[in-house]
Design an enzyme around this catalytic site. Structure first.
Site, PDB file in Angstrom:
ATOM      1  CB  CYS A 196      -3.620   3.291  -1.435  1.00 54.62           C
ATOM      2  SG  CYS A 196      -4.795   4.590  -1.107  1.00 54.62           S
ATOM      3  CD  GLN A 219      -6.536  -4.248   3.863  1.00 53.08           C
ATOM      4  OE1 GLN A 219      -7.493  -5.013   3.972  1.00 53.08           O
ATOM      5  NE2 GLN A 219      -6.696  -2.953   3.686  1.00 53.08           N
ATOM      6  CG  ASP A 238       0.861  -2.254   6.212  1.00 54.10           C
ATOM      7  OD1 ASP A 238      -0.023  -2.258   7.105  1.00 54.10           O
ATOM      8  OD2 ASP A 238       0.725  -1.687   5.115  1.00 54.10           O
ATOM      9  CE  LYS A 259      -7.054  -0.337   6.299  1.00 56.01           C
ATOM     10  NZ  LYS A 259      -7.884   0.378   5.340  1.00 56.01           N
ATOM     11  CG  HIS A 291      -1.895   0.974   1.422  1.00 58.50           C
ATOM     12  ND1 HIS A 291      -1.621   2.256   1.834  1.00 58.50           N
ATOM     13  CD2 HIS A 291      -3.234   0.914   1.240  1.00 58.50           C
ATOM     14  CE1 HIS A 291      -2.756   2.938   1.890  1.00 58.50           C
ATOM     15  NE2 HIS A 291      -3.750   2.151   1.537  1.00 58.50           N
TER      16      HIS A 291
END
Lengths: 136, 421
Positions: B376, B213, B210, B236, B132
């Site tokens: 993104c 998600q 990261d 999220k 991203h």
């Protein structure tokens, strides 16, 4: 005001775009893109005695951007350069007959942006910015 | 909590009960039900989260760590309870390893700013093509400011990382950090984190994960992973916007300078100098998002009443169904892993001849919320020459019937947009 962005006249122009072809003897050829969507339009004009004698364009992108160019291309025929320079975003909104809303405004006005900068290119001027097109 | 007690005696994932916690799912678009399948962008919030935040503002609100009165004490306790909850959620060793940020993006920026100060020309950061922009741009900023190299791990058509390209890059000996997603927001594939971390550490490089998600779709264990940094966003994870988390090994966080200067992040300030606070306070300049921390705490409690395996089974079943139904739509191409066992969260696809903005706009008018664009992840789209794609992403409250409504609606839209010859 329609409750869908995809009113029948817009779908009709998207399915059957007007003046969508390449001119071999264009007075001016100019390409503009809407980078956020990837919409692309190449506009060609034949200008004789200060008036639009013919219009051609090629493009890819969403239905709004393509229908807007199709509707505008019909409108351009026979107009003087002076009249085209006066053309504002409201003219496109009238042609589309819908409120496109903030998210799709650049899709709708890509045609006008291409027209403005085709005229500027023809006269050797710097292209105008999106800000100028949107706020005119 | 009585809610979890009630739920635990019911079936694994009682969808009707779960959905009652999300009044927004009862919204209508015209006379059609709203079908929310844009969960990779942000998840909806259960009442438990909204109630906890409201309770905080009604009863406990004050500026934490700044007063001796009763409300300041409650607000401080609420913030630190939330930190403790995140600590155990991530299997971190100590709350000092948990920094509250605005979102995952800020977490990555804190690490980039901190590590980058010590890096010079010739040092390199390795990212994957799946990343991203939040895990790309901070490193490109360092490339501009410090002259570091940003190197890329390539992926195949299914999004699988080419680990030999990682090995080649690590062999050069100048890689300071490997920064990689735990779950692609486009391909829905999970890179092999353990393997990446093992190889990076063997080459003397740090690893940032990261987890923006992945965090809502399965357990996150920073101890087992042995990653050096990990970031995620609360929104999220069924929590509020405006709060995120940076996990960092304490010994590493302690070496990083702060990103934001201001109140709360200092030990001492004179007219000409300052001494930053210890971790994590040094990264939390300004009044922190306390109500949001309370909301995140409630979201974690709410989510952890379920078994991760039940969530994963349910979401995989939804994605399998979506994959099956979408594959049958003419001209539709699904990106990412073909085997749904390798997928989580997300299915991205293209449809021949239809711009994703037209598709998602018309689906939106029919009540179906998908996302269109480059998500993104422009480098990934460029890698596979995709102008824009359409994304369907699931949460634990989605139902098979919601998934079944998508393919017919897409056929309907295609019919509307296609020129009759």
């Amino acid at each position: 005001m329609s409750d869908t962005l995809y009113a029948e006249n817009i779908l009709e122009h998207y399915r059957h775009p007007q003046h969508k072809h390449t001119l071999t003897d264009a007075t001016v050829t100019h390409e503009e893109i809407n980078a956020s969507c990837g919409d692309k339009i190449t506009l060609q004009l034949i200008i004789e005695e200060g008036k639009v004698a013919d219009v051609g364009w090629e493009g890819t992108g969403c239905a709004i951007s393509q229908a807007s160019m199709s509707l505008l291309s019909d409108e351009l025929m026979g107009k003087t350069e002076g009249e085209l320079e006066q053309m504002r975003p409201s003219a496109i909104h009238d042609l589309l007959g819908i409120d496109v809303g903030l998210q799709r405004i650049k899709c709708a006005l890509l045609s006008l942006h291409a027209l403005k900068n085709a005229l500027r290119t023809r006269h050797g001027k710097e292209p105008q910015t999106w800000k100028e097109t949107l706020e005119a | 909590m009585y809610i979890s007690a009630i739920l635990s005696i019911e079936m694994a994932l009682n969808l009707a009960t779960i959905r009652r916690q999300f009044p927004i799912l009862e919204e209508k678009v015209g006379n059609r039900p709203l079908i929310y399948l844009d969960n990779a962008a942000t998840a909806q919030k259960p009442l438990a989260v909204l109630d906890a935040m409201r309770h905080f503002y009604l009863h406990d609100n004050a500026n934490p760590h700044r007063g001796m009165h009763i409300l300041a004490e409650r607000a401080t306790a609420a913030l630190e309870d939330a930190r403790a909850s995140v600590t155990s959620f991530l299997h971190a060793r100590h709350p000092r390893e948990i920094v509250f940020t605005k979102n995952a993006t800020e977490g990555i920026n804190i690490v980039a700013n901190g590590l980058g100060k010590k890096w010079t020309k010739g040092d390199a950061v390795v990212v994957s093509v799946l990343e991203h922009h939040s895990n790309v741009v901070p490193w490109l900023q360092l490339k501009e400011a410090r002259g570091i190299d940003v190197e890329w791990i390539d992926v195949d058509e299914e999004g699988k990382l080419d680990l030999s390209s990682l090995d080649r890059l690590l062999k050069k000996g100048n890689v300071r950090l490997v920064s990689v997603t735990a779950l692609s927001n486009v391909f829905g594939i999970r890179p092999p984190l353990e393997e990446i971390i093992r190889r990076a550490h063997a080459a003397g490089a740090l690893v940032l994960v990261d987890a923006a998600q992945s965090v809502a779709h399965g357990p996150t264990d920073v101890a087992a992973l042995n990653c050096d940094f990990l970031v995620f966003s609360g929104h999220k994870l069924y929590g509020p916007t405006g709060i995120g988390v940076l996990y960092g090994k304490e010994s590493l966080l302690a070496t990083l300078p702060p990103l934001l200067g201001g109140g709360m992040m200092i030990q001492q300030v004179t007219e000409q100098s300052f001494v930053p606070a210890d971790v994590p306070a040094r990264f939390e300049g300004g009044t922190p998002p306390v109500a949001e921390a309370v909301g995140l705490h409630a979201a974690i409690d709410w989510l952890l009443q379920f078994d991760w395996k039940d969530i994963a089974d349910h979401e995989r079943a939804l994605l399998g169904l979506a994959q099956e139904e979408l594959t049958a739509v003419p001209g539709l191409t699904i990106l990412g892993p073909k085997d749904v066992a390798h997928r989580a969260g997300t299915i991205c696809f293209t449809v021949d001849g239809i711009h994703p903005h037209d598709l998602t706009h018309l689906l939106g008018e029919r009540g179906i919320c998908l996302r269109a664009g480059h998500h993104c992840a422009q480098p990934l789209h460029a890698r596979f020459s995709l102008p824009a794609t359409t994304r369907l992403s699931v949460a634990l409250y989605n139902t098979p019937d919601e998934i079944r409504s998508v393919a017919p609606a897409i056929r309907d839209v295609l019919q509307l947009l296609k020129a009759e010859n």
